[in-house]
Design an enzyme around this catalytic site. Structure first.
Site, PDB file in Angstrom:
ATOM      1  N   ASP A 161      45.351  58.670 133.501  1.00 25.58           N
ATOM      2  CA  ASP A 161      44.814  58.567 132.134  1.00 25.58           C
ATOM      3  C   ASP A 161      43.446  57.880 132.168  1.00 25.58           C
ATOM      4  O   ASP A 161      42.512  58.291 131.481  1.00 25.58           O
ATOM      5  CB  ASP A 161      45.779  57.759 131.262  1.00 25.58           C
ATOM      6  CG  ASP A 161      47.203  58.289 131.370  1.00 25.58           C
ATOM      7  OD1 ASP A 161      47.512  59.275 130.710  1.00 25.58           O
ATOM      8  OD2 ASP A 161      47.986  57.726 132.164  1.00 25.58           O
ATOM      9  N   HIS A 189      52.378  55.452 129.872  1.00 17.83           N
ATOM     10  CA  HIS A 189      51.846  56.728 130.364  1.00 17.83           C
ATOM     11  C   HIS A 189      52.523  57.852 129.603  1.00 17.83           C
ATOM     12  O   HIS A 189      53.550  58.378 129.996  1.00 17.83           O
ATOM     13  CB  HIS A 189      52.062  56.898 131.866  1.00 17.83           C
ATOM     14  CG  HIS A 189      51.781  58.306 132.293  1.00 17.83           C
ATOM     15  ND1 HIS A 189      50.513  58.844 132.257  1.00 17.83           N
ATOM     16  CD2 HIS A 189      52.598  59.316 132.675  1.00 17.83           C
ATOM     17  CE1 HIS A 189      50.579  60.109 132.625  1.00 17.83           C
ATOM     18  NE2 HIS A 189      51.834  60.424 132.882  1.00 17.83           N
TER      19      HIS A 189
HETATM   20  P1  NAI Z   1      57.881  68.331 141.397  1.00 17.23           P
HETATM   21  O1  NAI Z   1      59.070  68.752 140.601  1.00 17.23           O
HETATM   22  O2  NAI Z   1      57.007  69.341 142.021  1.00 17.23           O
HETATM   23  O3  NAI Z   1      58.384  67.377 142.582  1.00 17.23           O
HETATM   24  C1  NAI Z   1      59.271  66.338 142.380  1.00 17.23           C
HETATM   25  C2  NAI Z   1      60.109  66.206 143.634  1.00 17.23           C
HETATM   26  O4  NAI Z   1      60.924  65.053 143.483  1.00 17.23           O
HETATM   27  C3  NAI Z   1      61.040  67.395 143.876  1.00 17.23           C
HETATM   28  O5  NAI Z   1      60.788  67.930 145.160  1.00 17.23           O
HETATM   29  C4  NAI Z   1      62.422  66.779 143.769  1.00 17.23           C
HETATM   30  O6  NAI Z   1      63.347  67.354 144.682  1.00 17.23           O
HETATM   31  C5  NAI Z   1      62.143  65.333 144.103  1.00 17.23           C
HETATM   32  N1  NAI Z   1      63.160  64.405 143.609  1.00 17.23           N
HETATM   33  C6  NAI Z   1      63.876  64.451 142.459  1.00 17.23           C
HETATM   34  N2  NAI Z   1      64.758  63.454 142.402  1.00 17.23           N
HETATM   35  C7  NAI Z   1      64.583  62.731 143.519  1.00 17.23           C
HETATM   36  C8  NAI Z   1      65.226  61.573 144.032  1.00 17.23           C
HETATM   37  N3  NAI Z   1      66.215  60.972 143.372  1.00 17.23           N
HETATM   38  N4  NAI Z   1      64.800  61.083 145.209  1.00 17.23           N
HETATM   39  C9  NAI Z   1      63.820  61.717 145.906  1.00 17.23           C
HETATM   40  N5  NAI Z   1      63.194  62.827 145.480  1.00 17.23           N
HETATM   41  C10 NAI Z   1      63.584  63.320 144.296  1.00 17.23           C
HETATM   42  O7  NAI Z   1      57.085  67.342 140.465  1.00 17.23           O
HETATM   43  P2  NAI Z   1      55.582  66.802 140.623  1.00 17.23           P
HETATM   44  O8  NAI Z   1      54.661  67.718 139.953  1.00 17.23           O
HETATM   45  O9  NAI Z   1      55.343  66.439 142.046  1.00 17.23           O
HETATM   46  O10 NAI Z   1      55.662  65.496 139.716  1.00 17.23           O
HETATM   47  C11 NAI Z   1      56.489  64.407 140.089  1.00 17.23           C
HETATM   48  C12 NAI Z   1      56.633  63.440 138.924  1.00 17.23           C
HETATM   49  O11 NAI Z   1      55.381  62.852 138.603  1.00 17.23           O
HETATM   50  C13 NAI Z   1      57.135  64.067 137.625  1.00 17.23           C
HETATM   51  O12 NAI Z   1      58.066  63.187 137.028  1.00 17.23           O
HETATM   52  C14 NAI Z   1      55.892  64.132 136.773  1.00 17.23           C
HETATM   53  O13 NAI Z   1      56.218  64.118 135.406  1.00 17.23           O
HETATM   54  C15 NAI Z   1      55.223  62.855 137.193  1.00 17.23           C
HETATM   55  N6  NAI Z   1      53.774  62.778 136.912  1.00 17.23           N
HETATM   56  C16 NAI Z   1      53.283  61.559 136.541  1.00 17.23           C
HETATM   57  C17 NAI Z   1      51.947  61.371 136.298  1.00 17.23           C
HETATM   58  C18 NAI Z   1      51.427  60.028 135.894  1.00 17.23           C
HETATM   59  O14 NAI Z   1      50.243  59.955 135.540  1.00 17.23           O
HETATM   60  N7  NAI Z   1      52.183  58.934 135.908  1.00 17.23           N
HETATM   61  C19 NAI Z   1      51.008  62.481 136.410  1.00 17.23           C
HETATM   62  C20 NAI Z   1      51.600  63.719 136.831  1.00 17.23           C
HETATM   63  C21 NAI Z   1      52.946  63.851 137.070  1.00 17.23           C
END
Ligand code: NAI
Length: 328
Positions: A161, A189
């Protein structure tokens, strides 16, 4: 040569992981003289573990000089063993028909387990950054689940952000991003976060004077920054990943290596500043030095800012309320 640092990363086979791991192995996060061991955590699902092994093959194939080791895990206590830095990226995405409350609860379970695992096995000074959404509340849960670790070491990512706000302001005043200082973002966030340029300067000149347009702040800048995540999903068909990974690299780098007196934004447990209840993980302006952050104190809060800060705080307190029963 320096001893390698251990960096644990959850959700390592996900979208953000696919950018993040390579940036870290390249030395972008810890410095170009700091070897690193990556300890990767994914869910036990066979397909996901297989995908993770593919990512590890690619990491090997980069032959990164600083990459001193990689391991894959499906158990948090194995992945977090002796970790110096833990990047909690993996979380449960919202599934079809899932209510906000179900989402919060599903994630609360994940971050309770991971907080306990960190408490049990990580370095006693592990620096934790939660990226997985809802990031602030997940960080709060992990912090509360790890009473043996310093609360101040649990942080949430507001840096994306912050960076979004920074590039919008730089474009508006026609200056490079490096000219801008003292810009930051308050709160959760989520779309309620509040980017604040009232104290910001461009090459030392006050930005409010350069922009001199309250309507732009309210009607253009705030909506662009708060809806940027949605705009990226709309355009790309996937959520922000490379920019999120970049923000995580920036957050940890600044935390460990210092900002040299400059302000940045981190989601950190409140010390009670600005009327934010103590312990609430909230986006604040911070400076960092010697691996410690300090919340910038004593800024003036006008009526417009107070309204926005209260709104994002209210949302955070509601999130906390809905998972409180899961924290014993
Ligand atoms: P993604 O769905 O591509 O990858 C997430 C991975 O986490 C998946 O491979 C899944 O198997 C794994 N996962 C789920 N539960 C788990 C657990 N208990 N232990 C270990 N691994 C686990 O998602 P992406 O795009 O990589 O985003 C990840 C997270 O980041 C999402 O929650 C998204 O909303 C968040 N995010 C946060 C931002 C921020 O500014 N704080 C910015 C962009 C995304």
């Amino acid at each position: 040569a320096k001893a390698p640092m251990r960096v644990a990363i959850t959700g390592a086979a996900g979208q953000i992981g696919y950018s993040l791991l390579f940036r870290i192995a390249n030395g972008d996060m810890l410095g170009k003289d700091q070897p690193v061991i990556l300890q990767l955590l994914e869910i036990p699902d066979e397909k996901v573990q297989k995908a993770l092994s593919g990512v590890m093959m690619e990491l090997q194939d980069c032959a990164f000089p600083l990459l001193a080791g990689i391991s894959a895990h499906s158990d948090a206590t194995a992945a977090f063993k002796d970790a110096d830095v833990a990047l909690l990226v993996g979380s449960r995405p919202r599934g079809p028909g899932m209510e906000r409350k179900d989402l919060l609860e599903a994630n609360a379970r994940i971050f309770t387990v991971q907080g306990k695992a960190l408490d049990a096995v990580a370095s006693r000074n592990v620096k934790v950054l939660v990226v997985g959404n809802p990031a602030n509340t997940n960080a709060y849960i992990a912090m509360k689940s790890a009473p043996g670790l310093p609360s101040k070491n649990f942080t949430a990512m507001l840096r994306l952000d912050h960076n979004r706000a920074l590039s919008q302001v730089a474009a508006k005043v026609g200056k490079p991003v490096t000219a801008i200082e003292k810009l930051f973002v308050w709160g959760n966030h989520s779309s309620t976060m509040y980017p604040d340029y009232r104290f910001a300067t461009a090459d030392g000149q006050p930005i409010p004077e350069l922009i001199h347009d309250e309507a732009w702040n309210r009607d253009v800048f705030l909506p662009i920054v708060s809806k940027r995540g949605a705009a990226i999903i709309e355009a790309r068909g996937l959520s922000s990943a490379a920019s999120a990974a970049n923000a995580a690299v920036n957050h940890v780098r600044d935390w460990l290596l210092g900002t040299g007196g400059k302000w940045t934004t981190m989601g950190v447990p409140s010390d009670g500043a600005y009327g934010i209840p103590e312990g609430t993980i909230f986006g604040f302006p911070v400076t960092t030095e010697n691996g410690e952050y300090k919340i910038v104190q004593g800024l003036d809060i006008d009526t417009f800012s107070r309204e926005h800060i209260e709104q994002t705080l209210k949302e955070l307190l509601e999130e906390r309320e809905s998972i409180q029963h899961l924290l014993s």
